[in-house]
Write a protein that holds these residues in place. Structure first.
Motif, PDB file in Angstrom:
ATOM      1  N   SER A   9       1.586  10.016   0.863  1.00  5.11           N
ATOM      2  CA  SER A   9       0.433   9.272   1.381  1.00  5.11           C
ATOM      3  C   SER A   9      -0.808   9.786   0.666  1.00  5.11           C
ATOM      4  O   SER A   9      -0.776  10.835   0.028  1.00  5.11           O
ATOM      5  N   ARG A  10      -1.889   9.085   0.828  1.00  2.05           N
ATOM      6  CA  ARG A  10      -3.109   9.455   0.097  1.00  2.05           C
ATOM      7  C   ARG A  10      -4.293   9.447   1.051  1.00  2.05           C
ATOM      8  O   ARG A  10      -4.371   8.644   1.983  1.00  2.05           O
ATOM      9  N   THR A  11      -5.203  10.376   0.798  1.00  2.00           N
ATOM     10  CA  THR A  11      -6.439  10.412   1.574  1.00  2.00           C
ATOM     11  C   THR A  11      -7.388   9.335   1.061  1.00  2.00           C
ATOM     12  O   THR A  11      -7.117   8.663   0.079  1.00  2.00           O
ATOM     13  N   SER A  12      -8.524   9.195   1.813  1.00  2.00           N
ATOM     14  CA  SER A  12      -9.490   8.179   1.394  1.00  2.00           C
ATOM     15  C   SER A  12     -10.073   8.495   0.024  1.00  2.00           C
ATOM     16  O   SER A  12     -10.539   7.604  -0.675  1.00  2.00           O
ATOM     17  N   GLU A  13     -10.051   9.793  -0.367  1.00  2.00           N
ATOM     18  CA  GLU A  13     -10.559  10.153  -1.686  1.00  2.00           C
ATOM     19  C   GLU A  13      -9.499   9.990  -2.770  1.00  2.00           C
ATOM     20  O   GLU A  13      -9.740  10.242  -3.952  1.00  2.00           O
ATOM     21  N   GLY A  14      -8.283   9.606  -2.392  1.00  2.00           N
ATOM     22  CA  GLY A  14      -7.228   9.406  -3.362  1.00  2.00           C
ATOM     23  C   GLY A  14      -6.323  10.598  -3.561  1.00  2.00           C
ATOM     24  O   GLY A  14      -5.395  10.567  -4.356  1.00  2.00           O
ATOM     25  N   ARG A  15      -6.592  11.692  -2.798  1.00  2.00           N
ATOM     26  CA  ARG A  15      -5.748  12.872  -2.954  1.00  2.00           C
ATOM     27  C   ARG A  15      -4.384  12.616  -2.349  1.00  2.00           C
ATOM     28  O   ARG A  15      -4.263  12.027  -1.278  1.00  2.00           O
ATOM     29  N   GLU A  16      -3.345  13.047  -3.014  1.00  2.00           N
ATOM     30  CA  GLU A  16      -1.971  12.772  -2.600  1.00  2.00           C
ATOM     31  C   GLU A  16      -1.493  13.830  -1.598  1.00  2.00           C
ATOM     32  O   GLU A  16      -1.720  15.032  -1.782  1.00  2.00           O
ATOM     33  N   ILE A  17      -0.833  13.372  -0.540  1.00  4.87           N
ATOM     34  CA  ILE A  17      -0.258  14.258   0.467  1.00  4.87           C
ATOM     35  C   ILE A  17       1.253  14.041   0.483  1.00  4.87           C
ATOM     36  O   ILE A  17       1.719  12.902   0.582  1.00  4.87           O
ATOM     37  N   VAL A 110       9.316   8.250  -0.777  1.00 10.98           N
ATOM     38  CA  VAL A 110       8.868   7.047  -0.059  1.00 10.98           C
ATOM     39  C   VAL A 110       7.353   6.950  -0.188  1.00 10.98           C
ATOM     40  O   VAL A 110       6.628   7.928   0.051  1.00 10.98           O
ATOM     41  N   GLU A 111       6.900   5.776  -0.506  1.00 10.08           N
ATOM     42  CA  GLU A 111       5.452   5.559  -0.634  1.00 10.08           C
ATOM     43  C   GLU A 111       5.125   4.130  -0.245  1.00 10.08           C
ATOM     44  O   GLU A 111       5.829   3.193  -0.610  1.00 10.08           O
ATOM     45  N   ARG A 112       4.031   4.009   0.563  1.00  9.80           N
ATOM     46  CA  ARG A 112       3.588   2.664   0.933  1.00  9.80           C
ATOM     47  C   ARG A 112       2.751   2.099  -0.206  1.00  9.80           C
ATOM     48  O   ARG A 112       1.787   2.744  -0.657  1.00  9.80           O
ATOM     49  N   VAL A 113       3.103   0.906  -0.622  1.00 13.29           N
ATOM     50  CA  VAL A 113       2.408   0.317  -1.771  1.00 13.29           C
ATOM     51  C   VAL A 113       1.687  -0.973  -1.401  1.00 13.29           C
ATOM     52  O   VAL A 113       0.936  -1.505  -2.197  1.00 13.29           O
ATOM     53  N   GLU A 114       1.910  -1.517  -0.165  1.00 11.48           N
ATOM     54  CA  GLU A 114       1.219  -2.740   0.263  1.00 11.48           C
ATOM     55  C   GLU A 114       0.679  -2.531   1.669  1.00 11.48           C
ATOM     56  O   GLU A 114       1.212  -1.716   2.445  1.00 11.48           O
ATOM     57  N   ALA A 115      -0.380  -3.300   2.059  1.00 10.36           N
ATOM     58  CA  ALA A 115      -0.960  -3.210   3.396  1.00 10.36           C
ATOM     59  C   ALA A 115       0.023  -3.743   4.419  1.00 10.36           C
ATOM     60  O   ALA A 115       0.640  -4.790   4.245  1.00 10.36           O
ATOM     61  N   LEU A 116       0.142  -3.034   5.555  1.00  8.86           N
ATOM     62  CA  LEU A 116       1.112  -3.444   6.567  1.00  8.86           C
ATOM     63  C   LEU A 116       0.666  -4.663   7.333  1.00  8.86           C
ATOM     64  O   LEU A 116       1.474  -5.426   7.838  1.00  8.86           O
ATOM     65  N   SER A 117      -0.633  -4.855   7.475  1.00  7.76           N
ATOM     66  CA  SER A 117      -1.131  -5.971   8.278  1.00  7.76           C
ATOM     67  C   SER A 117      -0.902  -7.318   7.633  1.00  7.76           C
ATOM     68  O   SER A 117      -1.243  -8.336   8.203  1.00  7.76           O
TER      69      SER A 117
END
Length: 609
Positions: A9-17, A110-117
Motif C-alpha cells: 500500500s502507499r501513503t498519500s506522499e507515495g511512500r510504499e508500505i 498483492v497491490e491495489r491498482v484501481e479505485a474500489l468505489s
C-alpha cells in the motif's frame, strides 16, 4: 509448503508500505472474506473467489471456487498453473497479484491498482437508500430541534414556575418544571411531592439548610463544633477544588444538609451516608486535629480503634451512676453492685440444672437454665430489659419467711430497713410452736409433773423468742443469707437500719458512641459474643471486643485483616450516626425496618436462647 503474502500500500506522499505474512500450508484462499489468507476488500471479488494450491514440483495451481473468472497475464481464466520461478501476474477486481519465488517459497505480492468505489453495485446501493431530496437539509432540522428543546425543557418550565411561585400548594396534575426533577422523592419526603417550593424556595438556588430545618427542628443535631470540623477535614485534591469552583459558580455552597441527604434518587429510602463522608475527617485526625483524643478510624475491617465501653466508676452525691470509658485493651470490669456467677447458672449439670428440670412445668425451663430464662428483650428487640428480682430471680430465689395458711409472707426486696422491721415484728408477734401436750382445754391435775415442766419450758422459750429477731436479721445480711449472697452489704451501726445494700446498676448501653442491635444478630447464639458460660464473677464485662466483631464484620468494601468465613460488609453508618442522639444510626434503622416483619414473625429473639 510455504506461502509468503506481501500486501503493498502507499501513503498519500507515495511512500510504499509492505506488510508480509508467512503461511505454512498446502493451499491458501483468495477472496473478500476476512478469513482469507489473501483478503481483498473489493466488491468485484467474491467472498471465496479462488484457491491457490502448491503442486508437486513447486508449481502453483489457481482454481476459481465461485465460478467467476480471474485474469492471468491479461487473459480471463477459471484455472491456471504457474511456475513461481518463472513468475506471472494475476488480477482480481481492482487488485493485482504478482507471483514469484524466494528461497523455495512461493511469493504472492498483492497491490491495489484501481479505485474500489468504481464497483457498479456500490453506486447503486448509495442511490437506492439515500433520503436526500425527501427531507429538509440538516442545518434547518438541527436548528428546529434545538428550538423545540429550549421551548419544551427551558421556557415552558420557567413559565410554569413563574406563574405558580408563591402558591402554598400546587394543584394536582402535571407541572412543566417537574421535568427538571432528577427523580422521585424518597419515602421520607413523599408528602412534599406536590410542594416543590417547600425545599426549592428561590428560583435557580440550591436547597438551603434553612429549608430543611423548617421541619427538622428536633431531630437534627450538630455533630461537632463547625470550626473543629473545618480543621479536621482533609484538604481537597485537584478534583475537589475544581468541584468547589463549579459549586460556587452555580450557587451550590458546600457543607449543606443535602450534601449527605441526597434526594430525588428514587421512591425508596434515602441512601445512608457513604463511608468516605466520615473518613474524610476521621481517617487521619492525628495529622490535622492533633489535640483531639479521638483515634483514627478509616475502615472497620482494617483501621478502627478498640472499643471503649462505659463501665461503672462509682456514684455521685445523689447515688446516680458515674461511668468512665475504658478500652478493652485495659481489661475493664464493671462493678455493678451484684454478686452473680453466670457460669453456675448456665451449667448443664449440677444442682441448679436439676432444679431447672423440676421446674419445667411451672417456669418453662429446659434441662438447664438458659439466657432467655432471665433476660427479656425489649419490645423492639434492640436491647434487654433490666433483670428484676420479683420477675426473674424470684422464680428460683424465694424471699418467703412465714406462711399463714396457704399464703406466704416475703421480705421486701430493695428496702433493707423494711426487711429488718418485718423480721423484728415477726418475732415479737409470734412465739415458738406450742407443744401438743399443752393444747386443748383439758384440766390440769395435781402431780402431773411432766406437763408442768413442758409448760415452764414453753413459757421460758416464748419469753426469749423475741430476742431471736436480731439473730435472724444478722443472718439475712451475713454470708449465706438471702441478701448477702447477691448484694454488697455494709454494716451501718444504725439500730433501725443496721445494714446498707449497695445499689445495683444495669446500664442499657455500654457503647455510648456506637450502636448495637441484638435484633440484627438474632441468628446467633448469645454465647457467640458473650462468654457468660465461663464467667464466675458479676464484674466480668461480657461484651465482645473489636476482634470478636471482626470475625463477621469487615470494612465497607470488604477489607479485612484476617480471613472471614461469612463477611458482613459494614460501613461507619451501621454503628455510628452523624447526628448524635439516643436513636439508632440511619443504616441500622433501615435494616431493622426491612426485616421488621420477619422479626415479628419469629417472636422473641433467637439470640436470647
Amino acid at each position: 509448503m510455504t506461502f509468503i503474502v506481501r500486501q503493498l500500500s502507499r501513503t498519500s506522499e507515495g511512500r510504499e508500505i509492505v506488510r508480509t505474512a508467512r503461511h505454512e500450508a498446502d493451499s491458501i484462499a483468495i477472496g473478500r472474506d476476512a478469513s482469507s489468507e489473501i483478503h481483498l476488500a473489493d466488491l468485484a471479488v467474491e467472498l471465496h473467489h479462488a484457491q491457490v494450491k502448491m503442486q508437486t514440483g513447486g508449481e502453483l495451481e489457481i482454481d476459481s471456487t465461485c465460478g467467476l473468472p480471474f485474469e492471468i497475464e491479461g487473459r480471463s481464466a477459471l484455472q491456471a498453473r504457474i511456475d513461481p520461478a518463472v513468475g506471472a501476474e494475476l488480477r482480481f477486481g481492482g487488485h493485482r497479484i504478482g507471483v514469484s519465488a524466494e528461497d523455495g517459497a512461493a511469493v504472492l505480492t498483492v497491490e491495489r491498482v484501481e479505485a474500489l468505489s468504481d464497483a457498479s453495485e456500490a453506486k447503486e446501493e448509495i442511490g437506492l437508500f439515500t433520503l436526500k431530496g425527501l427531507l429538509p437539509g440538516r442545518r434547518p432540522v438541527a436548528w428546529s430541534l434545538i428550538g423545540a428543546v429550549l421551548l419544551i425543557f427551558l421556557i415552558w418550565p420557567i413559565f410554569t414556575y413563574a406563574t405558580s411561585h408563591g402558591v402554598a400548594k400546587r394543584s394536582p396534575g402535571f407541572h412543566a418544571d417537574r421535568m427538571w426533577s432528577s427523580g422521585p422523592l424518597s419515602i421520607a419526603h413523599k408528602s412534599l411531592m406536590n410542594n416543590c417550593q417547600a425545599c426549592h424556595v428561590n428560583k435557580f438556588e440550591a436547597v438551603r439548610d434553612t429549608a430543611c430545618m423548617t421541619c427538622h427542628k428536633d431531630d437534627a443535631h450538630a455533630h461537632a463544633d463547625p470550626a473543629r470540623i473545618a480543621l479536621a477535614k482533609e484538604p481537597p485534591g485537584i478534583g475537589g477544588r475544581i468541584k468547589g469552583l463549579f459549586q460556587t459558580a452555580f450557587n451550590h455552597p458546600a457543607g449543606r444538609c443535602v450534601d449527605c441527604h441526597t434526594e430525588h434518587e428514587g421512591a425508596g429510602r434515602m441512601p445512608p451516608t457513604a463511608q468516605a463522608f466520615c473518613t474524610d475527617c476521621h481517617g487521619s485526625l492525628n495529622t490535622r486535629l492533633t489535640d483531639t483524643k479521638l483515634k483514627n478510624a478509616d475502615d472497620f475491617g482494617t483501621d478502627h480503634p478498640e472499643f471503649m465501653p462505659a463501665v461503672t466508676a462509682g456514684t455521685d452525691a445523689r447515688g446516680n451512676r458515674l461511668y468512665r470509658r475504658v478500652s478493652f485493651n485495659a481489661h475493664p470490669v464493671d462493678n455493678n453492685g451484684l454478686k452473680f456467677p453466670h457460669a453456675i447458672h448456665l451449667a448443664r449439670g449440677g444442682s441448679i440444672a436439676r432444679m431447672a428440670q423440676t421446674m419445667k412445668a411451672d417456669q418453662g425451663f429446659g434441662d438447664s437454665l438458659a439466657c432467655k430464662d432471665c433476660h427479656t428483650p425489649t419490645a423492639d428487640g434492640t436491647r434487654f430489659r433490666p433483670v428484676e428480682m420479683e420477675r426473674n430471680c424470684g422464680m428460683c430465689h424465694s424471699l418467703a419467711f412465714d406462711r399463714i395458711g396457704g399464703t406466704f409472707r416475703t421480705l421486701r426486696h430493695g428496702d433493707p430497713a423494711q426487711v429488718v422491721a418485718d423480721l423484728r415484728a415477726f418475732y415479737r408477734s409470734t412465739g415458738p410452736d406450742r407443744p401438743i401436750s399443752l393444747g386443748g382445754m383439758a384440766r390440769r391435775r395435781p402431780g402431773d409433773y411432766a406437763a408442768a415442766e413442758t409448760s415452764q419450758d414453753y413459757v421460758a422459750g416464748a419469753r426469749a423468742y423475741g430476742g431471736q429477731a436480731e439473730e435472724a436479721v444478722q443472718a439475712v445480711f451475713s454470708r449465706g443469707g438471702a441478701c448477702f449472697d447477691c448484694h454488697v452489704v455494709t454494716p451501718t451501726g444504725n439500730g433501725s437500719a443496721p445494714f446498707h445494700i449497695g445499689k445495683v446498676y444495669q446500664p442499657d448501653r455500654y457503647m455510648k458512641k456506637g450502636w448495637f442491635d441484638h435484633n440484627a444478630h438474632r441468628s446467633e447464639a448469645c454465647t457467640s459474643c458473650h462468654a457468660a458460660d465461663r464467667s464466675k464473677a458479676a464484674t466480668d464485662l461480657l461484651l465482645p471486643d473489636l476482634a470478636s466483631c471482626r470475625t463477621c464484620h469487615v470494612g465497607e468494601s470488604g477489607s479485612r485483616l484476617k480471613p472471614v468465613k461469612t463477611p458482613v460488609e459494614s460501613s461507619c453508618a451501621m454503628c455510628h450516626d452523624y447526628h448524635i442522639d439516643a436513636g439508632a444510626p440511619w443504616l441500622a434503622r433501615q435494616k431493622v425496618d426491612r426485616t421488621k416483619g420477619h422479626a415479628q414473625g419469629r417472636g422473641t429473639l433467637a439470640s436470647a436462647r
